[in-house]
Design an enzyme around this catalytic site. Structure first.
Site, mmCIF file in Angstrom:
data_model
loop_
_atom_site.group_PDB
_atom_site.id
_atom_site.type_symbol
_atom_site.label_atom_id
_atom_site.label_comp_id
_atom_site.label_asym_id
_atom_site.label_seq_id
_atom_site.Cartn_x
_atom_site.Cartn_y
_atom_site.Cartn_z
ATOM 1 N N ASP A 164 -110.032 -67.696 1.713
ATOM 2 C CA ASP A 164 -111.152 -68.343 1.040
ATOM 3 C C ASP A 164 -110.700 -68.619 -0.400
ATOM 4 O O ASP A 164 -109.658 -68.110 -0.834
ATOM 5 C CB ASP A 164 -112.375 -67.418 1.069
ATOM 6 C CG ASP A 164 -113.577 -68.009 0.367
ATOM 7 O OD1 ASP A 164 -113.837 -69.215 0.542
ATOM 8 O OD2 ASP A 164 -114.231 -67.277 -0.388
ATOM 9 N N ASP B 138 -113.182 -69.449 -3.696
ATOM 10 C CA ASP B 138 -114.054 -68.941 -4.763
ATOM 11 C C ASP B 138 -114.385 -67.473 -4.531
ATOM 12 O O ASP B 138 -114.932 -67.100 -3.492
ATOM 13 C CB ASP B 138 -115.340 -69.767 -4.833
ATOM 14 C CG ASP B 138 -115.074 -71.187 -5.292
ATOM 15 O OD1 ASP B 138 -114.477 -71.357 -6.364
ATOM 16 O OD2 ASP B 138 -115.449 -72.129 -4.567
#
Length: 238
Positions: free
Chosen positions: A14, A16
């Site tokens: 991922d 953020d």
């Protein structure tokens, strides 16, 4: 003895809150804009939106702030403020991330990003932080190929029909890299990300950012770790 007896054929990151310390920065800038526009600025409201994109994100925002909430405008202004910061200072990389990326590279594990954020932003932030070299587009079946100059291995939230917690983004990432979901590994900070990985039947390690996972979510993850650096120890017997 590590948790895993073999390396994954693909590591899916991922962005953020996992690669970059952008969730808190985005929240701070968004809260400033919310206050300017007369909306309440609460961390607990922001946390409810982490990991969402598209229709699910919009529905959650309208649920929190009301039917007249100008979601597109506030997101645009917040993203512009975050971009200005990243351009001026560079994105803040989370502890241990580059160390883990180097370790995967040195052990022949290809890495890609699967983020609810639009692909263009992911590409920009990876380049600004000079992490793009770890996500160059090479075929998972032939790691001997020179990845230089190839496209970045990214699946953005704007490239799938359904956002996390649905599994679409992780399944798309695996398909693009030619790797079966069960042979991959997801690294996530958010509860929705963990749910999405589990729905895709991909083992997932949770590295929390703004919110610690609930006991239910922690049980779904193969491990809950304080930073990316500790992931390496899970492969202690490799």
């Amino acid at each position: 003895m590590g948790l895993y007896s073999r390396l994954p054929k693909l590591a899916i990151f991922d962005m953020d809150g996992l690669i970059f310390d952008t969730e808190r920065l985005f929240m701070e800038r968004k809260n400033e804009i919310l206050r300017q526009m007369g909306y309440p600025a609460r961390e607990e409201d922001y946390v409810k939106t982490i990991g969402l994109s598209g229709t699910l994100l919009r529905e959650k925002l309208l649920e929190i702030y009301g039917p007249d909430y100008p979601a597109e405008e506030i997101t645009r202004r917040t993203r512009a403020s975050l971009d200005d910061y990243a351009e001026a200072y560079g994105p803040d990389v989370k502890p241990g991330v580059e160390e883990l990326l180097r370790w995967f590279r040195d052990h022949g594990v290809p890495c890609c990003v699967a983020s609810s954020t639009n692909r263009a932003y992911v590409e920009k932030f990876l380049r600004l932080a000079e992490l793009d070299v770890y996500f160059r587009g090479y075929a998972a079946r032939d790691l001997r190929e020179d990845p230089c100059g190839a496209a970045l291995c990214i699946t953005g939230g704007d490239e799938v029909a359904r956002s996390k917690p649905e599994p679409d983004i992780f399944l798309t990432a695996c398909a693009r890299m030619g790797v079966r979901p069960e042979d991959a590994l997801v690294l996530e900070d958010s509860e929705n990300g963990v749910r999405a990985a589990c729905a895709a039947h991909i083992p997932v390690i949770c590295i929390p950012d703004l919110k610690q996972p609930s006991p239910e979510i922690a049980e779904k993850a193969a491990a809950v770790l304080p930073s990316a650096r500790e992931v390496i120890s899970l492969f202690g017997c490799v």
